[in-house]
Design a protein around this motif. Sequence first.
Motif, short mmCIF file in Angstrom:
data_model
loop_
_atom_site.label_atom_id
_atom_site.label_comp_id
_atom_site.label_asym_id
_atom_site.label_seq_id
_atom_site.Cartn_x
_atom_site.Cartn_y
_atom_site.Cartn_z
N CYS A 93 -13.15 -43.39 21.07
CA CYS A 93 -12.76 -43.71 22.16
C CYS A 93 -11.98 -45.08 21.91
N MET A 94 -11.95 -45.37 21.34
CA MET A 94 -9.76 -46.67 21.44
C MET A 94 -9.47 -45.40 21.59
N MET A 95 -8.95 -44.83 20.14
CA MET A 95 -7.48 -43.42 20.50
C MET A 95 -7.67 -42.76 21.83
N ILE A 96 -9.24 -42.55 22.13
CA ILE A 96 -8.84 -41.80 23.94
C ILE A 96 -8.21 -42.63 24.66
N ILE A 97 -8.43 -43.89 24.95
CA ILE A 97 -7.91 -44.32 25.93
C ILE A 97 -6.81 -45.35 25.67
N ARG A 98 -5.61 -45.14 24.56
CA ARG A 98 -5.17 -44.90 23.97
C ARG A 98 -3.81 -43.74 24.52
N ASN A 99 -4.39 -42.85 25.13
CA ASN A 99 -3.70 -41.88 25.04
C ASN A 99 -3.21 -40.39 24.51
N LEU A 100 -4.35 -40.89 23.19
CA LEU A 100 -3.58 -40.24 22.01
C LEU A 100 -4.59 -38.49 21.70
N GLY A 101 -5.68 -38.31 23.06
CA GLY A 101 -5.88 -36.85 22.90
C GLY A 101 -7.39 -37.27 23.61
N TRP A 102 -7.74 -35.86 23.91
CA TRP A 102 -9.41 -36.24 24.64
C TRP A 102 -10.30 -35.31 23.14
N GLY A 103 -11.13 -36.33 23.55
CA GLY A 103 -12.44 -36.32 22.55
C GLY A 103 -13.96 -36.07 23.34
N VAL A 104 -15.36 -35.87 22.69
CA VAL A 104 -16.39 -36.16 22.80
C VAL A 104 -17.21 -36.76 22.53
N LEU A 105 -17.49 -37.61 23.61
CA LEU A 105 -18.70 -39.45 23.35
C LEU A 105 -19.87 -38.81 23.85
N PRO A 106 -20.60 -39.94 23.53
CA PRO A 106 -22.08 -39.95 24.43
C PRO A 106 -22.04 -40.00 25.20
N LEU A 107 -22.97 -39.96 26.20
CA LEU A 107 -23.03 -40.70 27.41
C LEU A 107 -23.14 -41.68 27.89
N GLU A 108 -24.02 -42.07 26.91
CA GLU A 108 -24.40 -43.32 26.78
C GLU A 108 -23.56 -44.32 26.50
N MET A 109 -22.60 -44.29 25.95
CA MET A 109 -21.33 -45.08 25.76
C MET A 109 -20.90 -45.67 26.93
N PHE A 110 -21.01 -45.25 28.18
CA PHE A 110 -20.94 -44.88 29.47
C PHE A 110 -22.29 -46.31 29.86
N ASN A 111 -22.98 -46.18 30.34
CA ASN A 111 -24.34 -46.98 30.38
C ASN A 111 -24.07 -48.48 29.29
N GLU A 112 -23.57 -48.42 28.64
CA GLU A 112 -23.50 -49.52 27.51
C GLU A 112 -22.70 -50.74 28.46
N ASN A 113 -21.14 -49.66 28.07
CA ASN A 113 -20.11 -50.46 28.60
C ASN A 113 -19.55 -49.98 30.29
N PRO A 114 -20.00 -50.31 31.29
CA PRO A 114 -19.22 -49.18 32.30
C PRO A 114 -18.00 -49.95 32.46
N GLU A 115 -17.25 -50.56 31.92
CA GLU A 115 -16.07 -50.55 32.20
C GLU A 115 -15.30 -49.82 31.18
N LEU A 116 -15.96 -48.66 30.97
CA LEU A 116 -14.81 -46.81 30.56
C LEU A 116 -15.16 -46.29 31.48
N LYS A 117 -15.81 -45.76 32.46
CA LYS A 117 -15.31 -45.10 33.86
C LYS A 117 -14.27 -45.85 33.94
N LYS A 118 -13.66 -46.82 33.89
CA LYS A 118 -12.13 -46.85 34.38
C LYS A 118 -11.33 -46.78 34.04
N LYS A 119 -11.92 -46.23 33.27
CA LYS A 119 -10.36 -46.42 31.76
C LYS A 119 -10.54 -44.29 31.16
#
Length: 166
Positions: A93-119
């Motif tokens: 997730c941190m690598m993807i946020i830093r624009n290093l590529g795309w990836g497959v992440l658990p949807l639950e991560m968005f529920n645990e950290n709503p800030e991810l929806k902005k990033k």
Amino acid sequence: EDALQMLLDQSAQLALMFEREQLDSREQFVELKREALVPVIAQGHALAQFEQISFEQMVQTRQIVVASRNHSIKPELLFSKDYWRTDNHHSACMMIIRNLGWGVLPLEMFNENPELKKKLKVLELYDFTPKFEYYVDLVWSRESELGVAARFLIEHIRQLRQQPRK
């Protein structure tokens, strides 16, 4: 693969693992929950500007893959020829946020950290619905003697599974 190896060499008693295509005869498990995995990219990435992208666009972009530390094992859900590996979803997730590529992440991560929806943006594809559903299992080795806490946890999960679902 790493978690299973830790169970089998008895350096761990329990592991949380996504379902496997093949079970090792030495493992035992109880199913915890279903988890959806979705392809995501940083909001600032060029692909994030499109409402939908093609499979070709996705595979031509570097992918951040969560995989075993053992490089002889091919990662699951690998689409791109150009990819970087990490061994957990949080570093991916941190690598993807830093624009290093795309990836497959658990949807639950968005529920645990709503800030991810902005990033991060969930990628929509023309060619197929890119939502992968797996079960998460609590796994242990049949060959190991489990401690009191491990046995309690397994029994607790089994009791929860017997309750009527809402």
